[in-house]
Design a protein around this motif. Structure first.
Motif, PDB file in Angstrom:
ATOM      1  N   PHE A   1       0.767  -1.208  -0.078  1.00 21.93           N
ATOM      2  CA  PHE A   1       0.051  -0.046   0.009  1.00 21.93           C
ATOM      3  C   PHE A   1       0.985   1.215  -0.029  1.00 21.93           C
ATOM      4  O   PHE A   1       1.631   1.298   1.012  1.00 21.93           O
ATOM      5  CB  PHE A   1      -0.884  -0.116   1.300  1.00 21.93           C
ATOM      6  CG  PHE A   1      -2.006  -1.145   1.114  1.00 21.93           C
ATOM      7  CD1 PHE A   1      -3.135  -0.609   0.560  1.00 21.93           C
ATOM      8  CD2 PHE A   1      -1.644  -2.201   1.781  1.00 21.93           C
ATOM      9  CE1 PHE A   1      -4.064  -1.815   0.479  1.00 21.93           C
ATOM     10  CE2 PHE A   1      -3.010  -3.278   1.736  1.00 21.93           C
ATOM     11  CZ  PHE A   1      -3.972  -2.971   1.050  1.00 21.93           C
ATOM     12  N   LEU A   2       0.942   2.068  -0.989  1.00 25.60           N
ATOM     13  CA  LEU A   2       1.992   3.085  -1.459  1.00 25.60           C
ATOM     14  C   LEU A   2       1.337   4.333  -1.499  1.00 25.60           C
ATOM     15  O   LEU A   2       0.427   4.748  -2.396  1.00 25.60           O
ATOM     16  CB  LEU A   2       2.717   2.362  -2.741  1.00 25.60           C
ATOM     17  CG  LEU A   2       3.874   3.292  -2.911  1.00 25.60           C
ATOM     18  CD1 LEU A   2       4.954   3.321  -1.912  1.00 25.60           C
ATOM     19  CD2 LEU A   2       4.538   2.725  -4.393  1.00 25.60           C
ATOM     20  N   ASP A   3       1.668   5.296  -0.741  1.00 30.84           N
ATOM     21  CA  ASP A   3       1.470   6.527  -1.079  1.00 30.84           C
ATOM     22  C   ASP A   3       2.066   7.206  -1.966  1.00 30.84           C
ATOM     23  O   ASP A   3       3.405   6.741  -2.305  1.00 30.84           O
ATOM     24  CB  ASP A   3       1.780   7.405   0.335  1.00 30.84           C
ATOM     25  CG  ASP A   3       0.961   9.231   0.067  1.00 30.84           C
ATOM     26  OD1 ASP A   3       0.388   9.012  -0.555  1.00 30.84           O
ATOM     27  OD2 ASP A   3       1.760   9.747   0.742  1.00 30.84           O
ATOM     28  N   VAL A   4       1.698   8.323  -2.697  1.00 32.07           N
ATOM     29  CA  VAL A   4       2.454   8.993  -3.933  1.00 32.07           C
ATOM     30  C   VAL A   4       3.385  10.063  -3.245  1.00 32.07           C
ATOM     31  O   VAL A   4       4.495  10.091  -3.654  1.00 32.07           O
ATOM     32  CB  VAL A   4       1.665   9.456  -5.223  1.00 32.07           C
ATOM     33  CG1 VAL A   4       2.191  10.121  -6.149  1.00 32.07           C
ATOM     34  CG2 VAL A   4       0.645   8.121  -5.522  1.00 32.07           C
TER      35      VAL A   4
ATOM     36  N   VAL B   1      -0.104  -0.885 -11.471  1.00 36.84           N
ATOM     37  CA  VAL B   1      -0.545  -1.316 -10.131  1.00 36.84           C
ATOM     38  C   VAL B   1      -1.685  -1.824 -10.122  1.00 36.84           C
ATOM     39  O   VAL B   1      -2.536  -2.022 -11.155  1.00 36.84           O
ATOM     40  CB  VAL B   1      -0.850   0.145  -9.340  1.00 36.84           C
ATOM     41  CG1 VAL B   1       0.431   1.050  -9.539  1.00 36.84           C
ATOM     42  CG2 VAL B   1      -1.788   0.939 -10.025  1.00 36.84           C
ATOM     43  N   ALA B   2      -2.163  -2.765  -8.778  1.00 43.01           N
ATOM     44  CA  ALA B   2      -3.193  -3.605  -8.892  1.00 43.01           C
ATOM     45  C   ALA B   2      -4.588  -2.814  -8.707  1.00 43.01           C
ATOM     46  O   ALA B   2      -5.660  -3.090  -9.112  1.00 43.01           O
ATOM     47  CB  ALA B   2      -3.092  -4.551  -7.665  1.00 43.01           C
ATOM     48  N   ASP B   3      -4.494  -1.725  -7.906  1.00 42.16           N
ATOM     49  CA  ASP B   3      -5.607  -0.708  -7.429  1.00 42.16           C
ATOM     50  C   ASP B   3      -5.240   0.878  -7.263  1.00 42.16           C
ATOM     51  O   ASP B   3      -3.908   0.915  -7.131  1.00 42.16           O
ATOM     52  CB  ASP B   3      -6.386  -1.464  -6.481  1.00 42.16           C
ATOM     53  CG  ASP B   3      -7.910  -1.324  -6.594  1.00 42.16           C
ATOM     54  OD1 ASP B   3      -8.225   0.137  -7.475  1.00 42.16           O
ATOM     55  OD2 ASP B   3      -8.735  -1.793  -6.021  1.00 42.16           O
ATOM     56  N   TYR B   4      -6.294   1.703  -7.209  1.00 48.30           N
ATOM     57  CA  TYR B   4      -5.710   2.855  -6.873  1.00 48.30           C
ATOM     58  C   TYR B   4      -6.900   3.219  -5.789  1.00 48.30           C
ATOM     59  O   TYR B   4      -8.095   3.436  -6.511  1.00 48.30           O
ATOM     60  CB  TYR B   4      -5.984   3.712  -8.273  1.00 48.30           C
ATOM     61  CG  TYR B   4      -5.373   5.327  -8.130  1.00 48.30           C
ATOM     62  CD1 TYR B   4      -4.063   5.279  -8.565  1.00 48.30           C
ATOM     63  CD2 TYR B   4      -6.289   6.189  -7.696  1.00 48.30           C
ATOM     64  CE1 TYR B   4      -3.717   6.730  -8.722  1.00 48.30           C
ATOM     65  CE2 TYR B   4      -6.005   7.615  -7.725  1.00 48.30           C
ATOM     66  CZ  TYR B   4      -4.438   7.523  -8.134  1.00 48.30           C
ATOM     67  OH  TYR B   4      -4.269   9.095  -8.293  1.00 48.30           O
ATOM     68  N   LEU B   5      -6.634   3.814  -4.590  1.00 46.38           N
ATOM     69  CA  LEU B   5      -7.620   4.197  -3.764  1.00 46.38           C
ATOM     70  C   LEU B   5      -7.245   5.513  -3.329  1.00 46.38           C
ATOM     71  O   LEU B   5      -6.236   6.025  -3.120  1.00 46.38           O
ATOM     72  CB  LEU B   5      -7.349   3.207  -2.276  1.00 46.38           C
ATOM     73  CG  LEU B   5      -7.443   1.868  -2.602  1.00 46.38           C
ATOM     74  CD1 LEU B   5      -7.230   1.148  -1.020  1.00 46.38           C
ATOM     75  CD2 LEU B   5      -8.918   1.547  -2.893  1.00 46.38           C
ATOM     76  N   LEU B   6      -8.523   6.165  -3.458  1.00 45.84           N
ATOM     77  CA  LEU B   6      -8.420   7.801  -3.112  1.00 45.84           C
ATOM     78  C   LEU B   6      -8.748   7.892  -1.655  1.00 45.84           C
ATOM     79  O   LEU B   6      -9.674   7.238  -1.021  1.00 45.84           O
ATOM     80  CB  LEU B   6      -9.336   8.413  -4.042  1.00 45.84           C
ATOM     81  CG  LEU B   6      -9.133   8.708  -5.519  1.00 45.84           C
ATOM     82  CD1 LEU B   6     -10.482   9.374  -6.197  1.00 45.84           C
ATOM     83  CD2 LEU B   6      -7.840   9.618  -5.484  1.00 45.84           C
TER      84      LEU B   6
ATOM     85  N   ARG C   1     -14.453  -0.006   0.332  1.00 48.50           N
ATOM     86  CA  ARG C   1     -13.866   0.406  -0.949  1.00 48.50           C
ATOM     87  C   ARG C   1     -12.600  -0.391  -0.546  1.00 48.50           C
ATOM     88  O   ARG C   1     -12.113  -1.308  -1.550  1.00 48.50           O
ATOM     89  CB  ARG C   1     -13.577   1.606  -1.259  1.00 48.50           C
ATOM     90  CG  ARG C   1     -12.524   1.878  -2.492  1.00 48.50           C
ATOM     91  CD  ARG C   1     -13.196   1.606  -3.733  1.00 48.50           C
ATOM     92  NE  ARG C   1     -12.412   1.657  -4.786  1.00 48.50           N
ATOM     93  CZ  ARG C   1     -11.313   0.499  -5.231  1.00 48.50           C
ATOM     94  NH1 ARG C   1     -11.318  -0.410  -4.566  1.00 48.50           N
ATOM     95  NH2 ARG C   1     -10.819   1.044  -6.350  1.00 48.50           N
ATOM     96  N   PHE C   2     -11.889  -0.522   0.523  1.00 55.24           N
ATOM     97  CA  PHE C   2     -10.687  -1.070   0.966  1.00 55.24           C
ATOM     98  C   PHE C   2     -10.958  -2.783   0.891  1.00 55.24           C
ATOM     99  O   PHE C   2     -10.176  -3.389   0.347  1.00 55.24           O
ATOM    100  CB  PHE C   2     -10.519  -0.674   2.335  1.00 55.24           C
ATOM    101  CG  PHE C   2      -9.262  -1.814   2.975  1.00 55.24           C
ATOM    102  CD1 PHE C   2      -8.078  -1.355   2.557  1.00 55.24           C
ATOM    103  CD2 PHE C   2      -9.587  -2.716   3.734  1.00 55.24           C
ATOM    104  CE1 PHE C   2      -7.179  -2.223   3.319  1.00 55.24           C
ATOM    105  CE2 PHE C   2      -8.661  -3.453   4.401  1.00 55.24           C
ATOM    106  CZ  PHE C   2      -7.229  -3.218   4.199  1.00 55.24           C
ATOM    107  N   ILE C   3     -12.207  -3.266   1.564  1.00 59.68           N
ATOM    108  CA  ILE C   3     -12.422  -4.571   1.551  1.00 59.68           C
ATOM    109  C   ILE C   3     -12.550  -5.346  -0.061  1.00 59.68           C
ATOM    110  O   ILE C   3     -12.370  -6.421  -0.049  1.00 59.68           O
ATOM    111  CB  ILE C   3     -13.641  -4.931   2.476  1.00 59.68           C
ATOM    112  CG1 ILE C   3     -13.789  -6.242   2.804  1.00 59.68           C
ATOM    113  CG2 ILE C   3     -14.978  -4.374   1.708  1.00 59.68           C
ATOM    114  CD1 ILE C   3     -12.600  -6.922   3.640  1.00 59.68           C
TER     115      ILE C   3
ATOM    116  N   HIS D   1      -5.141  12.532  -4.645  1.00 59.49           N
ATOM    117  CA  HIS D   1      -5.086  12.976  -5.810  1.00 59.49           C
ATOM    118  C   HIS D   1      -5.338  11.935  -6.971  1.00 59.49           C
ATOM    119  O   HIS D   1      -4.504  11.097  -7.089  1.00 59.49           O
ATOM    120  CB  HIS D   1      -3.768  13.698  -6.122  1.00 59.49           C
ATOM    121  CG  HIS D   1      -3.510  14.657  -5.101  1.00 59.49           C
ATOM    122  ND1 HIS D   1      -4.033  15.866  -4.785  1.00 59.49           N
ATOM    123  CD2 HIS D   1      -2.240  14.684  -4.326  1.00 59.49           C
ATOM    124  CE1 HIS D   1      -3.517  16.447  -3.576  1.00 59.49           C
ATOM    125  NE2 HIS D   1      -2.654  15.898  -3.490  1.00 59.49           N
ATOM    126  N   ALA D   2      -6.176  12.091  -7.849  1.00 54.96           N
ATOM    127  CA  ALA D   2      -6.759  11.373  -8.778  1.00 54.96           C
ATOM    128  C   ALA D   2      -5.667  11.605 -10.275  1.00 54.96           C
ATOM    129  O   ALA D   2      -5.924  10.772 -11.200  1.00 54.96           O
ATOM    130  CB  ALA D   2      -8.294  11.385  -9.201  1.00 54.96           C
TER     131      ALA D   2
END
Length: 250
Positions: A61-64, A102-107, A114-116, A90-91
């Motif tokens: 899980f990686l912040d930008v 990347v596997a997914d993108y969480l805002l 959304r996490f689950i 940021h989108a």
């Protein structure tokens, strides 16, 4: 022929320079012990780069936006990265992120629902990456209690706001103002549409293109205005019928 054993819980690493992000995701991961497990936390990309050389990780899980080295720069530096889920407010990074696989993108702020979805999908599709581990005991995912708050990113950081403390939301150009019962006003870059989707519909109602109100603080309807905790809020003509229905059905 016996069925194949279920894959072991995903080993997760969170890299984010904001302590609140670690608190939120750690709480989320603790709710799904049969699907994911916490490996470690890093507060910077350089620290994560060192840890990943020696520690097996299934999901990152990686912040930008981080100092010294951004999340995307870290991702480019990894020769064989694990599955990566970007977590950002940021989108604008979405296109570059998916080009990097990347596997997914969480805002942010990230909601548990959304996490689950992300964790369940990654767990279902993941191969048995560490077969020597004991097969996990089937642990039902307990439905979380209904959320009682949301996290808002403001100019001073990310702040938790309980629904019971939020009397109304006001559109303000490209921002929204959140009026609290304490008299404080929080300014955030969320849109009215985002706020409407994040607030519980049973408690909040859209009364104007620029206003959402908490029904528990409505004192009366006076002409084309609602009195909400001593404050007058306009009621738009297109919203009036729904407002009346909600007030009568409370």
């Amino acid at each position: 022929m016996s069925a194949s054993p279920a894959p072991a819980p995903l080993r997760c690493l969170l890299v984010d320079d904001e302590p609140l992000a670690h608190t939120v995701l750690r709480a989320y991961l603790d709710r799904v012990p049969g699907l994911a497990t916490w490996v470690s936390s890093c507060y910077g990309a350089v620290e994560a780069l060192t840890l990943l050389r020696t520690t097996p990780v299934d999901v990152l899980f990686l912040d930008v936006d981080m100092p010294e080295l951004t999340g995307l720069e870290l991702l480019r530096a990894l020769p064989q990265p694990p599955q990566v889920v970007l977590c950002t407010a940021h989108a604008t990074h979405a296109l570059e992120a998916f080009e990097l696989g990347v596997a997914d993108y969480l805002l942010k702020p990230i909601r548990f629902e959304r996490f689950i979805k992300t964790i369940t999908r990654l767990h279902t599709s993941a191969p048995d990456q560490h077969p020597t581990a004991a097969p996990p005991v089937a642990v039902p995912v307990v439905a979380p209690p209904a959320p009682d708050s949301l996290f808002l990113k403001t100019d001073v950081g990310t702040e938790r706001v309980r629904f019971t403390e939020l009397r109304c939301v006001e559109g303000y150009g490209n921002f929204v103002k959140c009026h609290l019962v304490t008299g404080r006003t929080l300014l955030t870059a969320e849109t009215m549409k985002q706020m409407e989707s994040e607030l519980p519909a049973a408690q909040f109602v859209r009364v104007h293109k620029s206003y959402l109100v908490n029904l528990q603080f409505v004192e009366r309807l006076s002409g084309n205005s609602l009195v909400v905790n001593g404050r007058e809020v306009p009621v738009g003509s297109t919203f009036r019928a729904e407002v009346l229905r909600r007030l009568q059905g409370r």
